[in-house]
Design a protein around this motif. Structure first.
Motif, PDB file in Angstrom:
ATOM      1  N   TRP A 354       0.831  -1.197   0.000  1.00 57.75           N
ATOM      2  CA  TRP A 354       0.000   0.000   0.000  1.00 57.75           C
ATOM      3  C   TRP A 354       0.867   1.248   0.000  1.00 57.75           C
ATOM      4  CZ3 TRP A 354       0.721   3.342   4.042  1.00 57.75           C
ATOM      5  CH2 TRP A 354       1.325   2.828   5.190  1.00 57.75           C
ATOM      6  N   VAL A 355       0.307   2.324  -0.507  1.00 59.43           N
ATOM      7  CA  VAL A 355       0.997   3.601  -0.516  1.00 59.43           C
ATOM      8  C   VAL A 355      -0.033   4.716  -0.414  1.00 59.43           C
ATOM      9  CG1 VAL A 355       0.984   3.697  -3.045  1.00 59.43           C
ATOM     10  CG2 VAL A 355       2.639   5.071  -1.764  1.00 59.43           C
ATOM     11  N   THR A 356       0.284   5.768   0.327  1.00 56.09           N
ATOM     12  CA  THR A 356      -0.596   6.922   0.457  1.00 56.09           C
ATOM     13  C   THR A 356       0.234   8.194   0.408  1.00 56.09           C
ATOM     14  OG1 THR A 356      -2.319   7.974   1.809  1.00 56.09           O
ATOM     15  CG2 THR A 356      -0.521   6.898   2.981  1.00 56.09           C
ATOM     16  N   GLN A 357      -0.320   9.228  -0.202  1.00 54.25           N
ATOM     17  CA  GLN A 357       0.380  10.502  -0.333  1.00 54.25           C
ATOM     18  C   GLN A 357      -0.592  11.641  -0.030  1.00 54.25           C
ATOM     19  OE1 GLN A 357       3.806  11.510  -1.479  1.00 54.25           O
ATOM     20  NE2 GLN A 357       2.886  13.257  -0.410  1.00 54.25           N
ATOM     21  N   LYS A 358      -0.146  12.557   0.815  1.00 52.34           N
ATOM     22  CA  LYS A 358      -0.935  13.743   1.130  1.00 52.34           C
ATOM     23  C   LYS A 358      -0.454  14.914   0.281  1.00 52.34           C
ATOM     24  CE  LYS A 358      -2.433  14.852   5.115  1.00 52.34           C
ATOM     25  NZ  LYS A 358      -3.867  14.607   4.864  1.00 52.34           N
ATOM     26  N   PHE A 359      -1.421  15.685  -0.213  1.00 55.44           N
ATOM     27  CA  PHE A 359      -1.143  16.897  -0.962  1.00 55.44           C
ATOM     28  C   PHE A 359      -1.915  18.038  -0.298  1.00 55.44           C
ATOM     29  CE2 PHE A 359      -1.086  13.289  -3.866  1.00 55.44           C
ATOM     30  CZ  PHE A 359       0.158  13.425  -4.481  1.00 55.44           C
ATOM     31  N   GLY A 360      -1.385  18.565   0.785  1.00 57.23           N
ATOM     32  CA  GLY A 360      -2.120  19.578   1.525  1.00 57.23           C
ATOM     33  C   GLY A 360      -3.393  18.990   2.098  1.00 57.23           C
ATOM     34  N   PRO A 361      -4.571  19.526   1.743  1.00 59.55           N
ATOM     35  CA  PRO A 361      -5.833  18.997   2.278  1.00 59.55           C
ATOM     36  C   PRO A 361      -6.307  17.735   1.567  1.00 59.55           C
ATOM     37  CG  PRO A 361      -6.277  20.840   0.833  1.00 59.55           C
ATOM     38  CD  PRO A 361      -4.777  20.758   0.940  1.00 59.55           C
ATOM     39  N   ALA A 362      -5.611  17.306   0.507  1.00 58.67           N
ATOM     40  CA  ALA A 362      -6.026  16.127  -0.257  1.00 58.67           C
ATOM     41  C   ALA A 362      -5.099  14.955   0.029  1.00 58.67           C
ATOM     42  CB  ALA A 362      -6.027  16.441  -1.754  1.00 58.67           C
ATOM     43  N   ASP A 363      -5.587  13.742  -0.213  1.00 53.30           N
ATOM     44  CA  ASP A 363      -4.774  12.540  -0.065  1.00 53.30           C
ATOM     45  C   ASP A 363      -5.248  11.476  -1.045  1.00 53.30           C
ATOM     46  OD1 ASP A 363      -6.793  10.693   1.529  1.00 53.30           O
ATOM     47  OD2 ASP A 363      -6.792  12.614   2.567  1.00 53.30           O
ATOM     48  N   LEU A 364      -4.290  10.661  -1.490  1.00 52.66           N
ATOM     49  CA  LEU A 364      -4.547   9.555  -2.407  1.00 52.66           C
ATOM     50  C   LEU A 364      -3.957   8.286  -1.823  1.00 52.66           C
ATOM     51  CD1 LEU A 364      -3.664  11.205  -5.852  1.00 52.66           C
ATOM     52  CD2 LEU A 364      -5.961  10.739  -4.954  1.00 52.66           C
ATOM     53  N   THR A 365      -4.653   7.153  -2.009  1.00 51.18           N
ATOM     54  CA  THR A 365      -4.188   5.866  -1.474  1.00 51.18           C
ATOM     55  C   THR A 365      -4.430   4.762  -2.489  1.00 51.18           C
ATOM     56  OG1 THR A 365      -4.683   6.533   0.801  1.00 51.18           O
ATOM     57  CG2 THR A 365      -4.449   4.185   0.383  1.00 51.18           C
ATOM     58  N   ALA A 389      -8.338   5.087  -3.312  1.00 53.74           N
ATOM     59  CA  ALA A 389      -9.139   5.998  -2.494  1.00 53.74           C
ATOM     60  C   ALA A 389      -8.578   7.410  -2.603  1.00 53.74           C
ATOM     61  CB  ALA A 389      -9.156   5.550  -1.037  1.00 53.74           C
ATOM     62  N   ALA A 390      -9.480   8.387  -2.505  1.00 53.03           N
ATOM     63  CA  ALA A 390      -9.091   9.792  -2.514  1.00 53.03           C
ATOM     64  C   ALA A 390      -9.958  10.540  -1.519  1.00 53.03           C
ATOM     65  CB  ALA A 390      -9.250  10.395  -3.914  1.00 53.03           C
ATOM     66  N   GLY A 391      -9.376  11.531  -0.862  1.00 56.80           N
ATOM     67  CA  GLY A 391     -10.114  12.326   0.107  1.00 56.80           C
ATOM     68  C   GLY A 391      -9.688  13.773   0.085  1.00 56.80           C
ATOM     69  N   TYR A 392     -10.594  14.642   0.528  1.00 57.41           N
ATOM     70  CA  TYR A 392     -10.277  16.073   0.562  1.00 57.41           C
ATOM     71  C   TYR A 392     -10.905  16.682   1.818  1.00 57.41           C
ATOM     72  CZ  TYR A 392      -9.347  20.789  -1.100  1.00 57.41           C
ATOM     73  OH  TYR A 392      -8.865  22.064  -1.228  1.00 57.41           O
ATOM     74  N   ASP A 393     -10.076  17.386   2.588  1.00 57.41           N
ATOM     75  CA  ASP A 393     -10.537  18.073   3.791  1.00 57.41           C
ATOM     76  C   ASP A 393     -10.885  19.509   3.434  1.00 57.41           C
ATOM     77  OD1 ASP A 393     -10.069  15.826   5.433  1.00 57.41           O
ATOM     78  OD2 ASP A 393      -7.941  16.342   5.567  1.00 57.41           O
ATOM     79  N   PHE A 394     -12.183  19.807   3.287  1.00 58.57           N
ATOM     80  CA  PHE A 394     -12.602  21.159   2.970  1.00 58.57           C
ATOM     81  C   PHE A 394     -12.385  22.100   4.151  1.00 58.57           C
ATOM     82  CE2 PHE A 394     -14.772  18.637  -0.174  1.00 58.57           C
ATOM     83  CZ  PHE A 394     -14.708  19.433  -1.314  1.00 58.57           C
ATOM     84  N   SER A 395     -12.443  21.549   5.359  1.00 55.96           N
ATOM     85  CA  SER A 395     -12.145  22.289   6.578  1.00 55.96           C
ATOM     86  C   SER A 395     -11.828  21.241   7.642  1.00 55.96           C
ATOM     87  CB  SER A 395     -13.336  23.159   7.000  1.00 55.96           C
ATOM     88  OG  SER A 395     -14.423  22.349   7.437  1.00 55.96           O
ATOM     89  N   ARG A 396     -11.531  21.692   8.846  1.00 57.70           N
ATOM     90  CA  ARG A 396     -11.269  20.716   9.902  1.00 57.70           C
ATOM     91  C   ARG A 396     -12.543  19.986  10.332  1.00 57.70           C
ATOM     92  NH1 ARG A 396     -11.367  22.172  15.537  1.00 57.70           N
ATOM     93  NH2 ARG A 396     -12.571  24.079  15.918  1.00 57.70           N
ATOM     94  N   VAL A 422     -19.160  11.298   3.282  1.00 58.43           N
ATOM     95  CA  VAL A 422     -19.106  12.699   3.692  1.00 58.43           C
ATOM     96  C   VAL A 422     -19.121  12.736   5.220  1.00 58.43           C
ATOM     97  CG1 VAL A 422     -20.196  14.964   3.604  1.00 58.43           C
ATOM     98  CG2 VAL A 422     -20.304  13.453   1.608  1.00 58.43           C
ATOM     99  N   SER A 423     -18.073  13.283   5.819  1.00 57.73           N
ATOM    100  CA  SER A 423     -17.944  13.359   7.272  1.00 57.73           C
ATOM    101  C   SER A 423     -18.008  14.819   7.708  1.00 57.73           C
ATOM    102  CB  SER A 423     -16.621  12.738   7.730  1.00 57.73           C
ATOM    103  OG  SER A 423     -16.482  11.413   7.263  1.00 57.73           O
ATOM    104  N   TYR A 424     -18.866  15.084   8.675  1.00 58.07           N
ATOM    105  CA  TYR A 424     -19.028  16.462   9.138  1.00 58.07           C
ATOM    106  C   TYR A 424     -19.112  16.482  10.659  1.00 58.07           C
ATOM    107  CZ  TYR A 424     -20.971  21.114   9.871  1.00 58.07           C
ATOM    108  OH  TYR A 424     -21.175  22.401  10.311  1.00 58.07           O
ATOM    109  N   ALA A 425     -18.297  17.298  11.282  1.00 57.40           N
ATOM    110  CA  ALA A 425     -18.311  17.481  12.739  1.00 57.40           C
ATOM    111  C   ALA A 425     -18.811  18.881  13.052  1.00 57.40           C
ATOM    112  CB  ALA A 425     -16.919  17.270  13.328  1.00 57.40           C
TER     113      ALA A 425
END
Length: 433
Positions: A354-365, A389-396, A422-425
């Protein structure tokens, strides 16, 4: 073993709505009666859309919502809080279960925690973890520190069992008494009983412990006894040794008697009568592991486990793993494991990378998992899965992620699955997010 009658009585209409309304009213009381400076509200939402095809060619798009809410106030001599969690599902495509919509309150209780003696009182639907008791119940839970290092806990209520195949009982009660010296040990004894119309269908007693006899050495374990079958359900113990910060060694031993362990269950998947779990079976598992941090960014590990079954035979499972990370957000790992069992399904090599890379608020796995059998299983010797998988943090507080899995297994050809999450706190008040 006596299998309990199948439970067919549905919950009273509107029960979940009534419980939710009562708890919500209590939350409003908490918020309204206490000062705004001492009240906080926190919550999180997980919205998940799953996408796959069933074995009959149907298109399944179940949409799930998981919602957790916490309302608390610390104005008095202790903290008063309301904790609620539930989930719901609706099928946007073909039907994935018996009903197109479904939901449940996972937990919902009022809690009071005193500033003295770790006193806690919970009332409502809750998870209780006290020795032999790891239960979800609708009822009361009480715990407190006593004098001279003793602690005590007790609970009583109705087992909260969703979609049971067998009756889970109409009354459960139990407790735990423990003694601790924080630097050296903690030892507890516990018991529980479940009843149906006054008759016991489950009676368990046990001991659990944590020992720290010397620096770098820890021992944890538990033993559980079934009073109805008059046999030991399980013994499970682990010892760890950490001679230096970068090196950790552990050894474990477990023994399970199936007739005693699976005597009272609420799902047919764990029943001794389902043909998958063998009555009269006994399992021993002995193993160990070693973990080593070669550098700040590189970790290596190895493990070995031997399984011995009276009826099914024995098996050995062993392997190695390694991973590394960098300051630029890159992390990767790989592992190899071997299973040497007595049947074709339990003789294989297992690989993962497996491999994962973060690009600021984004990440790919990317994650690849492969199983290479010694023999043919349903006409296939090799199975694998490849996930992206891909994800993006629009805010904390807000994150959106998606993944897609391609699977070729011994039971399915070319299976494709997708997921969007979609995760929202959220929160407000003294400490609310």
């Amino acid at each position: 073993m006596k299998i309990k009658d199948k439970k067919t009585t549905p919950a009273p209409p509107g029960t979940l709505k009534a419980v939710g309304s009562i708890l919500l009213a209590c939350a409003l009381v908490i918020c309204g009666q206490q000062t705004a400076d001492a009240t906080e509200v926190n919550g999180n939402s997980e919205t998940i859309l799953r996408m796959r095809e069933d074995v009959l060619g149907g298109d399944l798009f179940p949409l799930y919502e998981y919602l957790n809410l916490s309302v608390s106030d610390t104005a008095g001599p202790g903290a008063i809080s309301l904790e609620i969690g539930g989930w719901g599902r609706v099928d946007l495509g073909d039907r994935s279960f018996d009903h197109r919509t479904e939901g449940d309150i996972q937990y919902g209780y009022l809690s009071y925690r005193s500033n003295r003696n770790n006193f806690t009182l919970n009332a409502g639907r809750q998870w209780v973890v006290e020795g032999v008791g790891t239960e979800r119940l609708d009822g009361l839970y009480l715990r407190s520190d006593l004098m001279a290092g003793f602690t005590a806990a007790a609970y009583v209520g109705t087992p909260a069992v969703t979609q049971p195949n067998f009756d889970g009982g109409d009354l459960i009660y139990g407790g735990r008494l423990a003694h601790s010296m924080p630097k050296y040990y903690s030892v507890g004894v516990s018991a529980l009983r479940t009843e149906v119309n006054g008759d016991g269908i489950r009676e368990e007693e046990g001991i659990d412990l944590w020992l720290h006899p010397m620096a770098m050495v820890d021992v944890t374990g538990r033993s559980t006894y079934n009073s109805l079958t008059r046999g030991w359900m399980e013994h499970a113990y682990t010892a760890s040794f950490t001679p230096m910060e970068s090196l950790r060694l552990s050894a474990s031993l477990q023994n399970v008697h199936y007739d005693d362990y699976f005597y009272q269950v609420t799902t047919s998947a764990l029943s001794l009568a389902n043909g998958l779990i063998l009555p009269g079976e006994e399992m021993w598992n002995a193993g160990g592991s070693i973990g080593y941090s070669a550098t700040k960014n590189i970790e290596l590990s190895a493990e070995y486990n031997h399984y011995e079954y009276d009826l099914a035979g024995g098996a050995d499972y062993y392997g190695v793993a390694g991973n590394f990370s960098t300051a630029t957000g890159l992390a990767a790992g790989a592992s190899f494991h071997r299973m040497d069992g007595s049947t074709d399904r339990l003789r294989y090599n297992q690989y993962r990378a497996w491999v994962t890379q973060k690009f600021g608020p984004a990440d790919l796995t990317l994650d690849f998992f492969d199983v290479d059998f010694d023999g043919s299983i349903n006409g296939r010797e090799n199975t694998f899965s490849l996930a992206g998988a891909a994800g993006y943090d629009f805010s904390r507080n807000l994150r959106v992620a998606a993944d897609i899995d391609y699977i070729r297994s011994a039971d399915f050809d070319n299976e494709l699955r997708g997921l969007v999450r979609v995760s929202y706190a959220f929160g407000f008040g003294k400490e609310g997010r």
